[in-house]
Design an enzyme around this catalytic site. Structure first.
Site, PDB file in Angstrom:
ATOM      1  N   PHE A 141       0.864  -1.178   0.000  1.00  0.00           N
ATOM      2  CA  PHE A 141       0.000   0.000   0.000  1.00  0.00           C
ATOM      3  C   PHE A 141       0.900   1.226   0.000  1.00  0.00           C
ATOM      4  O   PHE A 141       1.573   1.516   0.992  1.00  0.00           O
ATOM      5  CB  PHE A 141      -0.945   0.053   1.197  1.00  0.00           C
ATOM      6  N   ASP A 226       9.640   3.073   1.685  1.00  0.00           N
ATOM      7  CA  ASP A 226       8.441   3.848   1.995  1.00  0.00           C
ATOM      8  C   ASP A 226       8.194   3.739   3.498  1.00  0.00           C
ATOM      9  O   ASP A 226       7.613   2.776   3.983  1.00  0.00           O
ATOM     10  CB  ASP A 226       7.249   3.307   1.201  1.00  0.00           C
ATOM     11  N   LYS A 255       2.903  11.542   6.741  1.00  0.00           N
ATOM     12  CA  LYS A 255       2.091  11.323   7.940  1.00  0.00           C
ATOM     13  C   LYS A 255       2.662  11.983   9.182  1.00  0.00           C
ATOM     14  O   LYS A 255       2.444  13.164   9.410  1.00  0.00           O
ATOM     15  CB  LYS A 255       1.841   9.838   8.133  1.00  0.00           C
TER      16      LYS A 255
END
Length: 347
Positions: A141, A226, A255
């Site tokens: 994801f 990531d 984030k």
């Protein structure tokens, strides 16, 4: 109709149904706790998908944002501003890298990493134009743009959004043999989550990340980590890659970099990689804006103390011990994770 029911009905009527939230309408939050419009309190176990690694309304971050709001919040990148150089310098130092390319959302940062890897492949590695390949892992994801869902294996995220962007090879997560077999002279990068978050907090086999690092180094391929969900203290280290002593060629961050206050993301790498860009080839209206930089600088300062990483380690040990007790009692089938990041399979 209650306040909660009224708010939910209005949202259902006037917002697209791309989410199906729980019937809770949050009105305020502090630390790990949220309070709804009826005054009920909830322990927030999602933490904004890790955007809230430092809790809701962290005083240091709120104060940093307030101070910057009084000064300047946005300038065009046609100018410098007085927070930008410090942000880039401090983030590069935190990552042990040289250059930073700031964006806003995690998906933007992943897109930037993909573009960077391709451009590096053509300009530095010498891959023929239009032939660059990037290897990714199944069950990944990385975001929801059309390019990113093109290499997703999640049918729900991918269906009906084609035609899909070519240039990606998907191999099983944790399988070094499959990764090596997928590599060709046109492979420019391997893009991986060190821990697969949305897939269920899936841990890599021991030695896998170190193996990827060695394989990519041997084949002149970029290793892109990531760390949008796994990074910035959540697992007990600043970056999840550190658990195997691995430093990738490129970090993709987001984030928690904005502390749950503003969207901030970045690609952080070396000058030989990010140096491929020239003015006008990539950009963002809000990327690296003064407000974002001010908040992110405070996040970086907090991470530099090691306090939050240590706390995630200590509380994570307690969390996983207690979850192990549940597993031993038959209520939980499997427990995975590191630090304060855990995934459960409930019986």
């Amino acid at each position: 109709m209650s306040t909660t029911e009224s708010a939910i009905a209005s949202a259902e009527a006037h917002s697209a149904h791309n989410y199906h939230p729980l019937p809770i309408v949050v009105a305020s939050a502090d630390g790990a706790w949220m309070t709804d419009v009826e005054g009920r309190r909830y322990l927030d176990m999602l933490a904004g998908y890790s955007a809230l690694n430092f809790g809701h309304a962290n005083r240091r971050l709120i104060d940093a944002a307030k101070a910057q709001l009084e000064r300047v919040t946005l300038t065009s990148r046609a100018f410098h501003h007085d927070r930008f150089a410090d942000f880039c310098t401090r983030l590069a130092e935190l990552c042990g890298m040289e250059m930073v390319l700031p964006m806003n959302t995690g998906a933007e940062a992943v897109e930037t990493a993909v573009k960077t890897a391709r451009k590096w492949g053509y300009q530095v590695k010498g891959v023929p134009d239009g032939m660059a390949k990037i290897i990714v892992a199944a069950n990944n994801f990385h975001g929801r743009t059309t390019t990113i869902v093109s290499f997703s294996t999640d049918a729900e995220a991918r269906a009906d959004f084609g035609p899909y962007t070519p240039g990606f090879e998907i191999v099983p997560f944790g399988d070094l043999t499959a990764m090596e077999a997928a590599m060709t002279e046109n492979t420019v990068a391997v893009l991986l989550e060190p821990i697969q978050g949305e897939a269920g907090v899936l841990m890599p086999p021991a030695g896998y990340l170190a193996g990827v690092r060695e394989l990519t180094r041997q084949r002149n391929v970029l290793f892109i980590a990531d760390e949008i969900q796994s990074g910035l203290g959540r697992t007990g280290k600043t970056f999840a890659c550190e658990h195997e002593g691995v430093v990738p060629d490129m970090y993709v961050l987001g984030k928690a970099l904005g502390g749950g206050v503003v969207p901030v993301s970045a690609v952080v790498s070396s000058a030989r990689i990010l140096g491929v860009y020239r003015p006008g080839e990539h950009g963002s209206t809000f990327g690296g804006n003064p407000l974002a930089c001010a908040v992110a600088l405070e996040v970086i300062a907090m991470l530099r103390t090691g306090e939050f990483q240590q706390r995630a380690t200590e509380l994570g040990d307690h969390l996983h011990h207690e979850l192990g007790v549940l597993a031993g009692g038959g209520a939980v089938e499997t427990v995975r994770g590191r630090g304060l990041w855990a995934g459960l399979d409930i019986v």
